[in-house]
Design an enzyme around this catalytic site. Structure first.
Site, PDB file in Angstrom:
ATOM      1  N   ARG A  74       3.767   4.018  10.790  1.00  0.00           N
ATOM      2  CA  ARG A  74       5.205   3.781  10.749  1.00  0.00           C
ATOM      3  C   ARG A  74       5.946   5.111  10.834  1.00  0.00           C
ATOM      4  NH1 ARG A  74       6.393   2.929   6.249  1.00  0.00           N
ATOM      5  NH2 ARG A  74       4.371   2.770   5.232  1.00  0.00           N
ATOM      6  N   TYR A 202       3.014   0.385  17.458  1.00  0.00           N
ATOM      7  CA  TYR A 202       2.231   0.391  16.219  1.00  0.00           C
ATOM      8  C   TYR A 202       2.663  -0.719  15.249  1.00  0.00           C
ATOM      9  CZ  TYR A 202       0.599   1.186  11.618  1.00  0.00           C
ATOM     10  OH  TYR A 202       0.055   0.949  10.383  1.00  0.00           O
ATOM     11  N   GLY A 203       1.690  -1.384  14.675  1.00  0.00           N
ATOM     12  CA  GLY A 203       1.836  -2.481  13.714  1.00  0.00           C
ATOM     13  C   GLY A 203       3.157  -2.601  12.971  1.00  0.00           C
ATOM     14  N   LYS A 211       7.035  -5.811   7.838  1.00  0.00           N
ATOM     15  CA  LYS A 211       7.898  -4.963   7.016  1.00  0.00           C
ATOM     16  C   LYS A 211       9.376  -5.187   7.325  1.00  0.00           C
ATOM     17  CE  LYS A 211       4.205  -3.198   5.478  1.00  0.00           C
ATOM     18  NZ  LYS A 211       3.703  -2.781   4.206  1.00  0.00           N
ATOM     19  N   HIS A 231       6.715  -5.302  -1.894  1.00  0.00           N
ATOM     20  CA  HIS A 231       5.528  -4.759  -1.232  1.00  0.00           C
ATOM     21  C   HIS A 231       4.357  -4.934  -2.197  1.00  0.00           C
ATOM     22  CE1 HIS A 231       3.642  -0.986   0.919  1.00  0.00           C
ATOM     23  NE2 HIS A 231       3.202  -2.116   1.433  1.00  0.00           N
ATOM     24  N   SER A 253       1.798   2.336   0.405  1.00  0.00           N
ATOM     25  CA  SER A 253       0.937   2.118   1.564  1.00  0.00           C
ATOM     26  C   SER A 253      -0.376   2.886   1.433  1.00  0.00           C
ATOM     27  CB  SER A 253       1.658   2.576   2.830  1.00  0.00           C
ATOM     28  OG  SER A 253       2.865   1.857   2.940  1.00  0.00           O
ATOM     29  N   CYS A 255      -2.746   2.512  -0.741  1.00  0.00           N
ATOM     30  CA  CYS A 255      -3.100   2.864  -2.118  1.00  0.00           C
ATOM     31  C   CYS A 255      -3.845   1.756  -2.848  1.00  0.00           C
ATOM     32  CB  CYS A 255      -1.861   3.287  -2.892  1.00  0.00           C
ATOM     33  SG  CYS A 255      -1.235   4.879  -2.349  1.00  0.00           S
ATOM     34  N   ASP A 282      -0.152  -7.765   0.836  1.00  0.00           N
ATOM     35  CA  ASP A 282       0.873  -6.782   1.217  1.00  0.00           C
ATOM     36  C   ASP A 282       2.299  -7.172   0.815  1.00  0.00           C
ATOM     37  OD1 ASP A 282       1.197  -4.198   2.553  1.00  0.00           O
ATOM     38  OD2 ASP A 282       2.296  -5.279   4.110  1.00  0.00           O
ATOM     39  N   SER A 379      -6.345   3.685  10.977  1.00  0.00           N
ATOM     40  CA  SER A 379      -6.830   2.596  11.844  1.00  0.00           C
ATOM     41  C   SER A 379      -6.889   1.320  11.013  1.00  0.00           C
ATOM     42  CB  SER A 379      -8.201   2.944  12.412  1.00  0.00           C
ATOM     43  OG  SER A 379      -9.082   3.326  11.375  1.00  0.00           O
ATOM     44  N   ARG A 380      -6.673   0.186  11.682  1.00  0.00           N
ATOM     45  CA  ARG A 380      -6.509  -1.072  10.931  1.00  0.00           C
ATOM     46  C   ARG A 380      -7.174  -2.261  11.599  1.00  0.00           C
ATOM     47  NH1 ARG A 380      -2.293  -1.158   6.662  1.00  0.00           N
ATOM     48  NH2 ARG A 380      -1.750   1.022   6.386  1.00  0.00           N
TER      49      ARG A 380
END
Ligand code: GTP
Ligand code: SPV
Ligand code: MN
Length: 597
Positions: A74, A202-203, A211, A231, A253, A255, A282, A379-380
């Site tokens: 992000r 990106y996501g 988000k 969140h 994020s 964590c 999330d 990476s996800r």
């Protein structure tokens, strides 16, 4: 001449046609949510090189995607809240006037979809038709976005049906344009229920239901309507007696939300009958129900989780979840069309193609002498919750789950103990409002730096954060039995830089103590920062942890806390006279407790 759509929802039709006139796509395709269309899109994106079909024997239904190298997380500096009045966005958000924002973005969107298809994705955050759900329609020129949204939300015909002729929805427009960092903008117009995102693939920047809608826009709506968009993960702990209690937790994020949400109990606790139920990893939407208690739903249907560090030891449930129908973004591609990432499953393969598409081998070093990673640190994977072995049976329940405890957690090598409990709701809100954490790879910028990230919402609050604190305080007053608020830190280190706490599945021991405290069944030790456990009250059966380590995990360094107070005051200063008196009171009370004895 661009094709026009004709729909029974005239407002939706007019909006789509207006956006088409601006972006000039070659074609418009409405996503129906069915398998046939999904297969067709997978094929199309594979031949265009937008995605790579992975080894279908080993990873059936799985695909691989690389984002542009400048587009891997992000971009908070390019994310804006565009309210008419600047002060409504507050001091912690980037702000742009709606007029300027629409104008700037329109210049980038203009003709940006020439020779591309515009996909229309009707989606619902939360079960379709639930009074607690929110509908959106995302227009995008990316098949990767379509395929991700199909996993992350409820998409298709049933949403359009539900919208009928005049249902309310969030207008979400996304375009890749030329993926230029200088022409990237993530814009939120809460007063228009609109999101525009351009120049990214990106996501978090482009899956606009996540988000952008479920946190930034939803938090704005939630304040008006009297609920919370957070969140947070949501999980259920089933006790040996069969009772399930639910906990929500906000961690910044990268964590530990995904990991905690699907933790596997350590052997000794599993034997006693403990079991975990995953509701979400999330986002949590929380309301006060007619019983005066707090109830939470997860508006998503999928995970968009961090891969590095994820393996069958640390998170077996995540590993099981992503074996089919999943998307892997920015990891190492192996010659047999399977994937690998750092601290993942097994040793590194002798050779592969890295997240930037270059040949890679273990030990590869760049021009500056640094080790080159095969997978990007952010990476996800994208995978359906329904495939998770610990998926909760209450995912579809419109009212969600009853919340027994709320946890704030952060990543700190020092200072904050493994767990402590707030004295009451308002002290808990103060703990959330001042929580600090080390920056991770989930956002652009320096890693490791400690920053204050209130309630893990600093990048996601859609309005003035001082109003957000006030809203939290008000919510507490409205509940007849508010959940207790706790703070955790799995990441405290010893002098040699080793984690003091084993984390992951072992975290259940802490959740147990938290639930015992929420039920009022154990006593605790009062300290200046809050209540900490009496060691005897924590179930440490089967865990070999030295008393020295335990001592360090709970050590309270008054001097360091006084220094922390300074940082907190500095942070809170920016809210000027809008900072709730209650927060100021808590700050002062804490200082006095620290200075006493
Ligand atoms: P977002 O999806 O960015 O919101 O992040 P998240 O909060 O869901 O983070 P996630 O659970 O994916 O964890 C991020 C990183 O922290 C991973 O590399 C994990 O392996 C690591 N991690 C998670 N839980 C623990 C823990 O209890 N101890 C330690 N040492 N590391 C952990
Ligand atoms: C986060 O950064 O908090 C995430 C990933 O959960 S993203 O959806 O990209 O924001
Ligand atoms: Mn997140």
């Amino acid at each position: 001449m661009v094709q026009k759509v004709s729909l029974k929802h005239k407002k939706l039709e007019r909006w789509i046609n207006r956006m088409c006139a601006m972006c000039q796509p070659r074609k418009i395709v409405i996503i129906d949510g069915g398998t046939a269309q999904k297969r067709k899109l997978e094929k199309e994106a594979s031949s265009a090189g937008e995605i790579i079909r992975l080894n279908q024997k080993k990873l059936p239904g799985c695909f691989y995607h690389r984002t542009a190298p400048n587009d891997v997380a992000r971009t908070e500096s390019l994310t804006y809240i565009c309210t008419r009045k600047k002060h409504d966005a507050g001091p912690t958000n980037n702000w742009m006037s709606p007029r300027t924002a629409y104008r700037k973005a329109a210049a980038i969107f203009k003709n940006s979809m020439k020779n591309r298809t515009m996909y229309v994705i009707p989606f619902s955050m939360g079960p379709v038709g639930s009074p607690f759900s929110k509908a959106g329609v995302e227009l995008t020129d990316s098949i990767y976005v379509v395929l991700n949204m199909l996993i992350m939300t409820k998409v298709g015909k049933e949403v359009l049906e539900h919208l009928g002729t005049d249902g309310e929805f969030t207008k979400c427009l996304h375009g890749k344009a030329d993926l230029d960092l200088k022409k990237r903008l993530i814009l939120h117009f809460p007063e228009d229920n609109t999101i525009w995102s351009v120049g990214s693939g990106y996501g978090g920047n482009v899956l606009l239901g996540k988000k952008c809608l479920s946190l930034r826009i939803a938090s704005f709506i939630g304040r008006k309507e009297g609920w919370l968009a957070e969140h947070m993960l949501i999980l259920g702990v089933e006790k040996p007696n069969g009772r399930i209690e639910y906990i929500t937790g906000a961690f910044p994020s990268a964590c530990g939300k995904t990991n905690l949400a699907m933790l596997v109990p350590p052997k000794s606790l599993k034997k006693k009958g403990y079991r975990i139920w995953t509701v979400g990893d999330d986002i949590a939407w929380m309301r006060i129900d007619s019983d005066g208690a707090l109830w939470a739903i997860n508006p998503e249907t999928g995970f968009f989780g961090v891969l590095p560090g994820t393996n069958s030891k640390t998170n077996p449930n995540a590993m099981a979840t992503m074996q089919k129908n999943s998307i892997y973004t920015n990891v190492l591609l192996k010659p047999d069309k399977t994937v690998w990432w750092e601290d993942g499953e097994g040793p590194a393969p002798p050779k592969g193609t890295d997240w930037m598409g270059r040949t890679w081998y273990p030990g590869l070093i760049d021009d500056d002498g640094n080790i080159v990673k095969g997978a990007h640190p952010n990476s996800r994977f994208t995978a359906p919750i329904s495939q998770c072995p610990s998926a909760s049976f209450r995912l579809e329940h419109h009212h969600g789950v009853h919340v027994s405890a709320i946890i704030f957690g952060s990543r700190r090598a020092s200072l904050t103990p493994l767990v402590y409990e707030s004295f009451n709701w308002q002290h808990g809100v103060y703990l959330g409002a001042t929580m600090a954490s080390e920056r991770t790879a989930a956002q652009y910028g320096k890693q490791g730096q400690v920053r204050i990230d209130p309630m893990a919402m600093l990048p996601f609050c859609g309005y003035d954060m001082s109003e957000y604190f006030r809203h939290w305080l008000e919510m507490g007053k409205k509940m007849s039995k508010p959940p207790k608020i706790f703070f955790v830190n799995w990441f405290r280190k010893d002098d040699s830089g080793e984690y003091l706490w084993p984390g992951y599945g072992e975290n259940l021991r802490i959740l147990n103590w938290i639930l015992d405290r929420a039920a009022g069944s154990v006593e605790a030790l009062k300290t200046p920062i809050g209540y900490i456990p009496r060691i005897a009250d924590m179930d440490m059966d089967g865990l070999d942890l030295s008393t020295d380590k335990l001592g360090k995990l709970f050590y309270i360094d008054r001097k360091a806390w006084l220094a922390e107070l300074k940082t907190q005051k500095e942070f809170l200063k920016q809210f000027k006279n809008k900072l709730p008196e209650t927060i100021k009171y808590e700050l002062k009370a804490f200082e006095e407790r620290l200075k006493k004895t």
